[in-house]
Scaffold this active site. Sequence first.
Site, mmCIF file in Angstrom:
data_model
loop_
_atom_site.group_PDB
_atom_site.id
_atom_site.type_symbol
_atom_site.label_atom_id
_atom_site.label_comp_id
_atom_site.label_asym_id
_atom_site.label_seq_id
_atom_site.Cartn_x
_atom_site.Cartn_y
_atom_site.Cartn_z
ATOM 1 N N ALA A 66 0.992 -1.182 -0.160
ATOM 2 C CA ALA A 66 -0.007 -0.028 -0.082
ATOM 3 C C ALA A 66 0.675 1.198 0.043
ATOM 4 O O ALA A 66 1.950 1.179 0.752
ATOM 5 C CB ALA A 66 -0.783 0.136 1.268
ATOM 6 N N GLY A 117 0.418 -5.557 1.011
ATOM 7 C CA GLY A 117 -0.858 -5.542 0.326
ATOM 8 C C GLY A 117 -0.601 -6.185 -1.219
ATOM 9 O O GLY A 117 -1.700 -6.752 -1.696
ATOM 10 N N GLU A 120 -0.975 -9.493 -0.527
ATOM 11 C CA GLU A 120 -2.381 -9.935 -0.131
ATOM 12 C C GLU A 120 -3.251 -9.889 -1.429
ATOM 13 O O GLU A 120 -4.322 -10.688 -1.289
ATOM 14 C CB GLU A 120 -2.939 -8.671 0.653
ATOM 15 N N GLU A 142 4.222 -5.079 7.268
ATOM 16 C CA GLU A 142 3.255 -4.119 8.170
ATOM 17 C C GLU A 142 3.724 -3.707 9.635
ATOM 18 O O GLU A 142 3.684 -2.592 9.962
ATOM 19 C CB GLU A 142 1.912 -4.363 7.890
ATOM 20 N N MET A 328 35.069 -1.844 10.484
ATOM 21 C CA MET A 328 34.087 -0.549 9.870
ATOM 22 C C MET A 328 34.747 -0.272 8.489
ATOM 23 O O MET A 328 34.011 -0.134 7.530
ATOM 24 C CB MET A 328 34.736 0.585 10.862
ATOM 25 N N ASP A 347 45.684 0.267 4.562
ATOM 26 C CA ASP A 347 46.054 0.059 5.874
ATOM 27 C C ASP A 347 47.431 0.389 6.305
ATOM 28 O O ASP A 347 48.055 0.359 5.053
ATOM 29 C CB ASP A 347 45.498 -1.221 6.550
ATOM 30 N N GLU A 406 40.147 6.386 16.902
ATOM 31 C CA GLU A 406 39.623 7.333 17.686
ATOM 32 C C GLU A 406 40.621 8.255 18.133
ATOM 33 O O GLU A 406 40.783 8.426 19.567
ATOM 34 C CB GLU A 406 38.673 7.392 18.257
ATOM 35 N N SER A 433 33.233 8.885 15.293
ATOM 36 C CA SER A 433 31.910 8.761 15.980
ATOM 37 C C SER A 433 31.587 9.725 17.080
ATOM 38 O O SER A 433 30.511 10.208 17.613
ATOM 39 C CB SER A 433 31.815 7.285 16.590
#
Length: 725
Positions: A66, A117, A120, A142, A328, A347, A406, A433
Amino acid sequence: MENFKIDVDADGIALITFDVPGRSMNTLTGQVMDELPQLVERIRTDEAIKGAVITSGKASGFCAGADLGDMASGMLSGSGDLQAAFDAGWKMNGSLRALETCGKPVAAAINGLALGGGLEVTLACHYRVVGDSSKIQLGLPEIKVGLFPGGGATQRLTRLIGVQAAMTAMSSGSSWRPNDAKGAGVVHEVVPAGTEVEAAKAWIRGGGKAVQPWDDKSFKQPGGGPYHPAGIQNFLVGNAMLRKQSYGNYPAVVNLMKAVYEGIQVPMDAALRIETRYFIKTLMTPQAQAMIRSLFLSKQELDKGAVRPKDVPPSDPKKVTVLGAGMMGAGIAYVNALAGIQTILIDRDQEAADKGKAHVEELLKKRLSRGQLAQDKYDALLASVVATTDYDHIKGSDLVIEAVFENREIKAEVTRRAEAQLTPGAVFGSNTSTLPITGLAEASVRPEDFIGIHFFSPVDKMMLVEIIMGAKTGQVALAKSLDYVMKIKKTPIVVNDGRGFYTSRCFGTYVAEGMAMLEEGYAPALIDNIGRATGMPRGPLEMHDDVALDLSVKIAKQTAHDLGDAYSPLPGSEIVRKMVEDLGRYGRKNGKGFYDYDTKPKTLWKGLSELATVQINDSTPEMVEDQKRRLLFRQAVEVARCWEEGVIDDPREADVGAILAWGFAPWTGGPITYIDQYGLKAFVEQADAYAAKYGKRFSPPKLLRDMAAKGETFYGRFAGTKAAA
């Protein structure tokens, strides 16, 4: 009809091609709903039609379900007209019931994904043929937007495959691949892709029966109904399982079971009316309205670039370099490869770079084994990732994404080395982050092209990317970053700079509040059970283990170094420091944190009681509700602070970002919707009460107090600005 084309062949079989004009994917729009009764009437009354096959004219799929924008607009306006709502909901159910009782055999030739839907519609056909393709999914998702199937699936699927299997599928929103669907009894036949229509026609020519199983007098409910000795177990056990799954936060789950329980006891016509009533009741709940707005409408807008600068020409990144080949960086390389982007994975030594590419290979092999990739495609994607230590390979990159430790000094070093290889206009993105982008950009000779591009782990599964604007970041860099995120099929949000930005900063409050509860003497099991009961994906202590305790210690040390005397330790920080530095407990990553992971299921670490004495081990419903609210309020107050400080300024991004990034209770629609629905005045009063009891971290910012005094809401006040663009 604009959405359905009908061609009748010499055998009297009508090929009905579903093809919504101007869309890449079929959806059940308001106009489609209006045309369904006309279509069914044509099949029923046209004497030249002996049977019908419904298929899709789209290469992308059969039907994605839908159009929630069309379907829910009336409900979201708060009209409250129950009869009108029921009539609108019954339009599809009535049409599909008329289709399956039209007296002529109808088959579905499913030549692409059929969800919600869309599935369905096929369930109302007497026979279902699906193409054998790994790209095809059949499912009823849904529940993921706070609803349940409202086009007959609660009744038809239950009668096809039994209560237990149907409830499992509908309450989880999971989907089937073609052969799994056949094995489950959802479809009748799996055929080579491209032959679906011929197979469906062959069934009709072979005397296909125009009666559904449940309309046959001899029909018996698979597995038994509510009063069958075996069938009753589905509801006794199912009720407990759904409670465990939803914690009572999702009315859709309860109403789904009610619709199934009541519906299978009556004939299909009455059952469908029962389903429609419960569907409309669910659609009108605050939870459904919140989830539809955030998880469907707002997310869809952001996915299409709603916040992209309009005056910047579109870009198409062909080559991207990733600095850092850890989990990551390797995850970023993987999603790049899937999007057809040549990727350089760098790296400090070749062994580390090769290890990162090996992770890409592992993820691609999973897709190959599932039939989602052909061998030649697999080979090409793997070859598109080059693992190296040589920064000369960066030349020609449209974008560089830094995903190293980090540590400000390390990030500065790789920034200088990479930028030396970049041509003007190429963008440098940091995957940090927590560290402010403006500060990191000081190492750049081109800060206007320096931006934050924050992925979430695991990259292959997490759908959000947080774009962070530094003080000098330009609009062209923003536009190019958004083009990249959309190309790799992630959902972007754009925020302004600040320590922890938006997602890390606000997520951290959930974990920190759990640590505060630990210091106050709450039993660890109680803390995590309360956290899960809010609707968060894990308890605060579990979450802390997941993100790594040693990372928390590293971030705390960097923050303390940057802020100096202004630094204030978070609750429980000394407990975590001891666990990491004295006891070597780093979290899930090394199998030792708040939990021990050497057994399944994991168990709480018994030694925790020596660091945090338990004083509160019992609970009452009132206490649990209060502490659930406490955990949600702490996060929501921080979101409001971010808003006041200009870190975020769009309700859509705030809500979608919170749900996708750290799992803020989806039933709320996100923290901004949570505040709006709670009511600004009541929210401020409750937050003040928590501030008096637990500390100033709960104190509402001036923005909230001003809005409360004026009777405003976030979605109301900021309509017409970027938030409503």
